[in-house]
Motif scaffolding. Structure first.
Motif, short mmCIF file in Angstrom:
data_model
loop_
_atom_site.label_atom_id
_atom_site.label_comp_id
_atom_site.label_asym_id
_atom_site.label_seq_id
_atom_site.Cartn_x
_atom_site.Cartn_y
_atom_site.Cartn_z
N ALA A 102 12.07 26.64 -5.68
CA ALA A 102 11.13 25.90 -6.51
C ALA A 102 10.91 24.47 -6.01
O ALA A 102 9.85 23.88 -6.23
CB ALA A 102 11.63 25.85 -7.96
N ARG A 103 11.92 23.92 -5.33
CA ARG A 103 11.83 22.53 -4.87
C ARG A 103 12.74 22.33 -3.68
O ARG A 103 13.84 22.87 -3.63
CB ARG A 103 12.24 21.58 -6.00
N ILE A 104 12.27 21.54 -2.73
CA ILE A 104 13.06 21.12 -1.57
C ILE A 104 12.89 19.62 -1.44
O ILE A 104 11.78 19.12 -1.46
CB ILE A 104 12.58 21.78 -0.26
N VAL B 281 27.50 30.45 3.53
CA VAL B 281 28.07 30.56 4.87
C VAL B 281 27.01 30.89 5.93
O VAL B 281 27.27 30.76 7.12
CB VAL B 281 29.24 31.57 4.94
N ASP B 282 25.84 31.33 5.49
CA ASP B 282 24.72 31.56 6.40
C ASP B 282 23.44 31.60 5.57
O ASP B 282 23.44 32.01 4.41
CB ASP B 282 24.89 32.88 7.16
N GLY B 283 22.35 31.15 6.19
CA GLY B 283 21.10 31.13 5.45
C GLY B 283 19.89 30.98 6.35
O GLY B 283 19.98 31.13 7.58
N PRO B 284 18.74 30.67 5.76
CA PRO B 284 17.47 30.66 6.48
C PRO B 284 17.24 29.42 7.32
O PRO B 284 17.93 28.40 7.18
CB PRO B 284 16.45 30.72 5.34
N ASP B 285 16.23 29.51 8.19
CA ASP B 285 15.81 28.33 8.95
C ASP B 285 14.79 27.53 8.12
O ASP B 285 14.40 27.94 7.03
CB ASP B 285 15.25 28.73 10.32
N LYS B 286 14.39 26.39 8.65
CA LYS B 286 13.49 25.49 7.92
C LYS B 286 12.13 26.14 7.63
O LYS B 286 11.63 26.03 6.50
CB LYS B 286 13.32 24.18 8.70
N PRO B 287 11.49 26.83 8.59
CA PRO B 287 10.20 27.46 8.28
C PRO B 287 10.30 28.49 7.14
O PRO B 287 9.40 28.58 6.31
CB PRO B 287 9.79 28.12 9.59
N GLU C 227 20.68 22.95 10.10
CA GLU C 227 21.36 22.78 11.39
C GLU C 227 22.60 23.69 11.48
O GLU C 227 22.80 24.38 12.46
CB GLU C 227 21.75 21.33 11.60
N THR C 228 23.41 23.69 10.44
CA THR C 228 24.63 24.50 10.42
C THR C 228 24.46 25.80 9.65
O THR C 228 25.37 26.62 9.63
CB THR C 228 25.80 23.71 9.80
N ARG C 229 23.32 25.95 8.98
CA ARG C 229 23.03 27.10 8.13
C ARG C 229 24.12 27.31 7.08
O ARG C 229 24.55 28.44 6.82
CB ARG C 229 22.84 28.37 8.96
N SER C 230 24.56 26.21 6.49
CA SER C 230 25.62 26.28 5.48
C SER C 230 25.35 25.25 4.40
O SER C 230 24.50 24.38 4.52
CB SER C 230 26.98 26.04 6.12
N GLY C 231 26.10 25.36 3.31
CA GLY C 231 25.97 24.43 2.20
C GLY C 231 26.67 24.97 0.97
O GLY C 231 27.58 25.79 1.08
N PHE D 66 17.82 17.33 8.56
CA PHE D 66 18.33 18.69 8.68
C PHE D 66 18.94 19.22 7.39
O PHE D 66 19.18 20.42 7.27
CB PHE D 66 19.41 18.79 9.78
N THR D 67 19.19 18.34 6.45
CA THR D 67 19.83 18.70 5.18
C THR D 67 18.82 18.55 4.06
O THR D 67 18.03 17.61 4.04
CB THR D 67 21.06 17.82 4.92
N PHE D 68 18.87 19.51 3.13
CA PHE D 68 17.92 19.52 2.02
C PHE D 68 18.63 19.75 0.71
O PHE D 68 19.60 20.51 0.65
CB PHE D 68 16.91 20.67 2.21
N GLU D 69 18.13 19.10 -0.33
CA GLU D 69 18.53 19.48 -1.68
C GLU D 69 17.56 20.60 -2.05
O GLU D 69 16.35 20.44 -1.91
CB GLU D 69 18.40 18.30 -2.64
N ILE D 70 18.09 21.73 -2.48
CA ILE D 70 17.25 22.87 -2.83
C ILE D 70 17.47 23.25 -4.28
O ILE D 70 18.56 23.07 -4.83
CB ILE D 70 17.51 24.08 -1.91
N ASN D 71 16.42 23.74 -4.89
CA ASN D 71 16.45 24.10 -6.30
C ASN D 71 15.66 25.40 -6.45
O ASN D 71 14.60 25.55 -5.83
CB ASN D 71 15.83 22.96 -7.10
N GLY D 72 16.17 26.34 -7.23
CA GLY D 72 15.45 27.58 -7.43
C GLY D 72 16.22 28.54 -8.31
O GLY D 72 17.00 28.11 -9.16
N TRP D 73 16.00 29.85 -8.08
CA TRP D 73 16.71 30.86 -8.85
C TRP D 73 17.02 32.04 -7.94
O TRP D 73 16.32 32.30 -6.98
CB TRP D 73 15.94 31.29 -10.08
N LEU D 74 18.11 32.73 -8.26
CA LEU D 74 18.56 33.87 -7.47
C LEU D 74 17.82 35.12 -7.92
O LEU D 74 17.66 35.36 -9.12
CB LEU D 74 20.07 34.04 -7.60
N THR D 75 17.35 35.91 -6.96
CA THR D 75 16.53 37.08 -7.28
C THR D 75 17.25 38.40 -7.07
O THR D 75 16.73 39.45 -7.45
CB THR D 75 15.22 37.07 -6.45
N THR D 76 18.42 38.39 -6.44
CA THR D 76 19.22 39.60 -6.23
C THR D 76 20.69 39.23 -6.32
O THR D 76 21.05 38.06 -6.38
CB THR D 76 18.95 40.24 -4.85
#
Length: 89
Positions: free
Chosen positions: A43-45, A9-15, A77-81, A52-62
């Protein structure tokens, strides 16, 4: 097998995403999920066609799902996914 899907429902910007990708062992991004919040190592974008949309891959740290790998779609753009747990990384 049904994968657990979590709505972002909310997340980081592109940088911030790019920084986390460059330094996955020390830079994390923060996602607010429906009913939870977590930090994640990236790990991967993969950029999607419109930029504005990315497939993201990684692991949760908390958070509740700490240590779980994920694959997701995220819009800066919408900070959602959404992410699917137990896939990737």
């Amino acid at each position: 097998m049904t994968r657990k899907m979590l709505k972002i429902v909310d997340g980081p910007d592109k940088p911030a995403l790019r920084c986390a990708l460059a330094y996955p062992d020390r830079e994390y991004v923060h996602f607010t999920l429906e009913g939870d919040a977590t930090d994640a190592a990236i790990a991967r974008i993969e950029d999607q066609a419109e930029g504005f949309t990315f497939e993201i891959n990684g692991w949760l740290t908390t958070g509740v799902h700490k240590g779980e790998t994920f694959l997701g779609i995220y819009s800066v753009e919408t900070r959602s996914g959404q992410i699917a747990l137990g896939i990737g990384a």
